[in-house]
Design a protein around this motif. Sequence first.
Motif, PDB file in Angstrom:
ATOM      1  N   ARG A  61      36.961  -3.214  11.625  1.00 15.18           N
ATOM      2  CA  ARG A  61      37.532  -3.799  10.406  1.00 15.18           C
ATOM      3  C   ARG A  61      37.914  -5.267  10.655  1.00 15.18           C
ATOM      4  O   ARG A  61      37.649  -6.136   9.828  1.00 15.18           O
ATOM      5  N   ALA A  62      38.509  -5.556  11.806  1.00 12.73           N
ATOM      6  CA  ALA A  62      38.875  -6.934  12.144  1.00 12.73           C
ATOM      7  C   ALA A  62      37.635  -7.811  12.279  1.00 12.73           C
ATOM      8  O   ALA A  62      37.634  -8.970  11.837  1.00 12.73           O
ATOM      9  N   ARG A  76      40.103   5.642  16.489  1.00 12.84           N
ATOM     10  CA  ARG A  76      40.982   4.866  15.613  1.00 12.84           C
ATOM     11  C   ARG A  76      40.964   3.393  16.011  1.00 12.84           C
ATOM     12  O   ARG A  76      40.875   2.506  15.162  1.00 12.84           O
ATOM     13  N   ALA A  77      41.014   3.105  17.300  1.00  9.59           N
ATOM     14  CA  ALA A  77      40.985   1.727  17.783  1.00  9.59           C
ATOM     15  C   ALA A  77      39.639   1.073  17.471  1.00  9.59           C
ATOM     16  O   ALA A  77      39.588  -0.106  17.094  1.00  9.59           O
ATOM     17  N   ARG A  88      37.679   1.799  14.948  1.00  7.75           N
ATOM     18  CA  ARG A  88      37.646   1.510  13.507  1.00  7.75           C
ATOM     19  C   ARG A  88      38.455   0.261  13.185  1.00  7.75           C
ATOM     20  O   ARG A  88      38.023  -0.575  12.387  1.00  7.75           O
ATOM     21  N   ARG A  89      39.605   0.115  13.820  1.00 10.29           N
ATOM     22  CA  ARG A  89      40.430  -1.069  13.589  1.00 10.29           C
ATOM     23  C   ARG A  89      39.724  -2.332  14.076  1.00 10.29           C
ATOM     24  O   ARG A  89      39.752  -3.368  13.411  1.00 10.29           O
ATOM     25  N   ALA A  90      39.068  -2.254  15.223  1.00  7.38           N
ATOM     26  CA  ALA A  90      38.338  -3.410  15.742  1.00  7.38           C
ATOM     27  C   ALA A  90      37.169  -3.766  14.826  1.00  7.38           C
ATOM     28  O   ALA A  90      36.925  -4.946  14.551  1.00  7.38           O
TER      29      ALA A  90
END
Length: 91
Positions: free
Chosen positions: A32-33, A25-26, A28-30
């Motif tokens: 996306r950023a 999850r982390a 994927r968030r990174a």
Amino acid sequence: MDTAVLFLTCVVILGVAALQTRLTRAERRAARAERKLDLVLGHLGLREEVPRADEIAALVRQGRKVQAIKVYREATGADLVEAKEAVDRMS
């Protein structure tokens, strides 16, 4: 005793699975950023400067790709896959 070992094994496996889910999850968030930042930089007409780019390009021209990847990693802090892709793009 076998039951205790089995129980502990299950607890460890579940713990590892939960940790992997959080990391994924982390990640994927990174990612996306990073994509958003790339879009902003592109919109502004800015490019990321690669430190020691001339040295890396010279190594690529000399056919020393492994050394170029090593220098790229040292200069940017990139992982092996990212560095290889970047050096391949320079070829």
